[in-house]
Design a protein around this motif. Sequence first.
Motif, PDB file in Angstrom:
ATOM      1  N   UNK A  16      16.534  -1.938 -44.275  1.00 11.49           N
ATOM      2  CA  UNK A  16      15.175  -2.344 -44.641  1.00 11.49           C
ATOM      3  C   UNK A  16      15.195  -3.064 -45.986  1.00 11.49           C
ATOM      4  N   UNK A  17      15.973  -2.551 -46.925  1.00  6.57           N
ATOM      5  CA  UNK A  17      16.076  -3.208 -48.242  1.00  6.57           C
ATOM      6  C   UNK A  17      16.626  -4.618 -48.096  1.00  6.57           C
ATOM      7  N   UNK A  18      17.629  -4.797 -47.247  1.00  7.72           N
ATOM      8  CA  UNK A  18      18.216  -6.124 -47.043  1.00  7.72           C
ATOM      9  C   UNK A  18      17.174  -7.112 -46.540  1.00  7.72           C
ATOM     10  N   UNK A  19      16.428  -6.693 -45.532  1.00 10.99           N
ATOM     11  CA  UNK A  19      15.404  -7.578 -44.974  1.00 10.99           C
ATOM     12  C   UNK A  19      14.317  -7.863 -46.011  1.00 10.99           C
ATOM     13  N   UNK A  65       6.285  -3.535 -51.336  1.00  9.09           N
ATOM     14  CA  UNK A  65       5.250  -3.813 -50.339  1.00  9.09           C
ATOM     15  C   UNK A  65       5.885  -4.310 -49.036  1.00  9.09           C
ATOM     16  N   UNK A  66       6.905  -5.150 -49.146  1.00  7.27           N
ATOM     17  CA  UNK A  66       7.617  -5.612 -47.944  1.00  7.27           C
ATOM     18  C   UNK A  66       8.282  -4.442 -47.232  1.00  7.27           C
ATOM     19  N   UNK A  67       8.921  -3.569 -48.004  1.00  7.09           N
ATOM     20  CA  UNK A  67       9.559  -2.384 -47.414  1.00  7.09           C
ATOM     21  C   UNK A  67       8.535  -1.523 -46.693  1.00  7.09           C
ATOM     22  N   UNK A  68       7.386  -1.340 -47.313  1.00  4.15           N
ATOM     23  CA  UNK A  68       6.339  -0.518 -46.717  1.00  4.15           C
ATOM     24  C   UNK A  68       5.862  -1.124 -45.390  1.00  4.15           C
ATOM     25  N   UNK A  69       5.674  -2.441 -45.352  1.00 11.74           N
ATOM     26  CA  UNK A  69       5.256  -3.102 -44.111  1.00 11.74           C
ATOM     27  C   UNK A  69       6.343  -2.988 -43.036  1.00 11.74           C
ATOM     28  N   UNK A  72       6.335   0.528 -41.659  1.00 10.02           N
ATOM     29  CA  UNK A  72       5.179   0.720 -40.769  1.00 10.02           C
ATOM     30  C   UNK A  72       5.446   0.073 -39.412  1.00 10.02           C
ATOM     31  N   UNK A  73       6.043  -1.108 -39.417  1.00 10.42           N
ATOM     32  CA  UNK A  73       6.348  -1.798 -38.165  1.00 10.42           C
ATOM     33  C   UNK A  73       7.398  -1.037 -37.363  1.00 10.42           C
ATOM     34  N   UNK A  74       8.369  -0.464 -38.028  1.00 11.07           N
ATOM     35  CA  UNK A  74       9.397   0.314 -37.342  1.00 11.07           C
ATOM     36  C   UNK A  74       8.835   1.611 -36.762  1.00 11.07           C
ATOM     37  N   UNK A  75       7.862   2.198 -37.455  1.00  9.23           N
ATOM     38  CA  UNK A  75       7.267   3.443 -36.993  1.00  9.23           C
ATOM     39  C   UNK A  75       6.350   3.220 -35.794  1.00  9.23           C
TER      40      UNK A  75
END
Length: 78
Positions: A16-19, A65-69, A72-75
Amino acid sequence: MTNFVSPVDAPVDASVMSVACGVGPMTLAKYIRQGRIPQHDVEGVGKARLWRLKNLRSWNPPIAARCERLLAALADPE
């Protein structure tokens, strides 16, 4: 006992951090070694390295904020 993790403390893994940072895994590792990205702050299972979302917010709010989004998308893939 509950395993609930507050969204404030949600663990962020290296993929997730990479993306979120827009780099590949090797570049992410290089940036961590260079100090451009903070060291992980949570030990996961095996060699998993995790960052707490609240700590990412204090380091770089747009990346957090990107990580959080992404989390959320993965969940909820719908």
